[in-house]
Write a protein that holds these residues in place. Structure first.
Motif, mmCIF file in Angstrom:
data_model
loop_
_atom_site.group_PDB
_atom_site.id
_atom_site.type_symbol
_atom_site.label_atom_id
_atom_site.label_comp_id
_atom_site.label_asym_id
_atom_site.label_seq_id
_atom_site.Cartn_x
_atom_site.Cartn_y
_atom_site.Cartn_z
ATOM 1 N N TRP A 129 15.826 75.424 15.126
ATOM 2 C CA TRP A 129 15.446 76.095 13.848
ATOM 3 C C TRP A 129 14.311 77.206 14.047
ATOM 4 C CZ3 TRP A 129 15.753 77.177 9.144
ATOM 5 C CH2 TRP A 129 14.851 77.283 8.212
ATOM 6 N N TYR A 133 20.954 79.242 10.717
ATOM 7 C CA TYR A 133 20.897 77.808 11.244
ATOM 8 C C TYR A 133 22.003 76.925 10.814
ATOM 9 C CZ TYR A 133 18.864 73.163 12.619
ATOM 10 O OH TYR A 133 18.568 72.025 13.164
ATOM 11 N N LEU A 134 22.266 76.953 9.697
ATOM 12 C CA LEU A 134 23.698 76.207 9.083
ATOM 13 C C LEU A 134 24.727 76.711 9.704
ATOM 14 C CD1 LEU A 134 22.331 75.500 5.421
ATOM 15 C CD2 LEU A 134 22.418 73.808 7.209
ATOM 16 N N GLY A 135 25.035 78.050 9.704
ATOM 17 C CA GLY A 135 26.301 78.585 10.134
ATOM 18 C C GLY A 135 26.433 78.507 11.488
ATOM 19 N N GLY A 145 25.066 76.006 13.384
ATOM 20 C CA GLY A 145 25.537 74.538 13.618
ATOM 21 C C GLY A 145 25.289 74.041 14.876
ATOM 22 N N HIS A 146 24.082 74.428 15.692
ATOM 23 C CA HIS A 146 24.236 73.853 16.952
ATOM 24 C C HIS A 146 22.920 73.702 17.269
ATOM 25 C CE1 HIS A 146 24.828 73.024 21.253
ATOM 26 N NE2 HIS A 146 26.103 73.502 21.274
#
Length: 332
Positions: free
Chosen positions: A51, A40-42, A44-45
């Motif tokens: 999520w 999710y963080l990687g 970043g959209h």
């Protein structure tokens, strides 16, 4: 799953069950959540990849399938304990990961209550309900094996238990068919392995092996039909993020969390074994099957599929070829 359960060495499995269940149950939860968070963080959209998409990806990537590693371990004469740790983890891991995937997918498609408490209760009901169904079918099958003569009768009994347990659990009872097939296989294995002379001949083992091979091959054929050059030209970054997330999550479970369990084990898992377990958490047919089952109505389904394919390709062409050297160092 049934084939693996039917042939597993139960005595060695029982001796290592605490570590195996930790990896297969707690490990699935940690792997799924850590992988989901990193992906999710990687990505970043949040608008295009929310999520819930990351949770689905983490759940399907939590399923391990170290068949090639197990074959290598057996061919190299590795200790039985190392082999059973990987084999047993994969057996229970697949069942728990599939149940978690179903719950998360229900949340994503809004067909289930997204509350954490409801999800936990739902997991327990589906997981243990499937296990109870499998035990019941396995006991009936075990009695039938003793009642009838060998040959074709035994083949029909074993196949009926394998497919019947799944269909009864999924279709009639609404619980985990994979857990039902797993427990049915273990109960039948216990019956067969307790006999002085095998009551199920090599023909049954061969038949189950052929069916398992055909099922795995069919999954990879379906993947080949859905692969496209666009996956590698447009989604290669997502694939790399998924590979990195899975490696970090696996290392966290095996190299950081598992040692904390060692004081509670009668025989702690040694460091060299943990290194093999960390690198040997390969992904294969189960991950691919779950990715293929995603409904196309989910806008991010193709991205999730691309990440699953990328992780499996990394397994096949990077992780698996490096395993023999790691195994020799661990057992040498």
């Amino acid at each position: 799953v049934f084939d693996a359960a039917f042939h597993i060495r139960l005595r060695t499995l029982g001796q290592n069950l605490p570590a195996i269940l930790f990896l297969a149950l707690v490990g699935v939860g940690i792997t799924g959540l850590v992988s989901a968070a990193l992906i999710y963080l990687g990505i970043g959209h949040p608008e295009a990849f929310p999520w819930e998409a990351a949770l689905i990806t983490g759940a399907l990537l939590a399923a391990t399938d170290p068949v090639a590693v197990i074959d290598q371990l057996k061919a190299m004469g590795a200790p039985a304990r190392l082999t059973i740790l990987l084999e047993g983890e994969s057996l229970f891991n697949d069942a728990s990961a599939i149940v978690v995937f179903g719950i998360v997918l229900g949340y994503a498609t809004r067909t289930a209550d997204p509350g954490p408490a409801a999800a936990l209760v739902g997991f327990a009901a589906v997981f243990f309900g499937g296990a109870a169904t499998g035990v019941a079918v396995g006991l009936v099958g075990a009695a039938a094996l003793r009642l009838f003569a060998g040959g074709v009768s035994h083949a029909l009994i074993v196949l009926t238990a394998a497919y019947g347990s799944f269909l009864l659990a999924e279709g009639a009872l609404g619980v985990s068919g994979v857990m039902a097939a797993l427990l049915a296989g273990l109960v039948l294995a216990r019956t067969v392995q307790r006999e002085d002379a095998p009551i199920v001949g090599t023909e049954i083992s061969f038949l189950l092996g052929v069916l398992a091979f055909a099922a795995n091959g069919s999954v990879f054929l379906l993947v080949g039909m859905t692969l496209s050059p666009a996956m590698f030209t447009e989604r290669w970054q997502a694939m790399l993020i998924a590979v990195g997330a899975v490696l970090v999550a696996r290392a966290l479970v095996v190299l950081a969390a598992l040692p904390a369990l060692n004081p509670l084990l009668s025989s702690p898992v040694p460091g060299p074994y943990r290194q093999v377990l960390a690198w040997g958490g390969l992904r294969g047919a189960v991950t691919l099957a779950l990715a293929l089952s995603l409904p196309t109505s989910l806008e991010y389904a193709w991205v999730v599929q691309a990440m699953a394919y990328g992780v499996v390709l990394f397994t096949l062409f990077v992780q698996a070829p490096l395993m023999p050297g790691l195994i020799r160092r661990a057992v040498g």
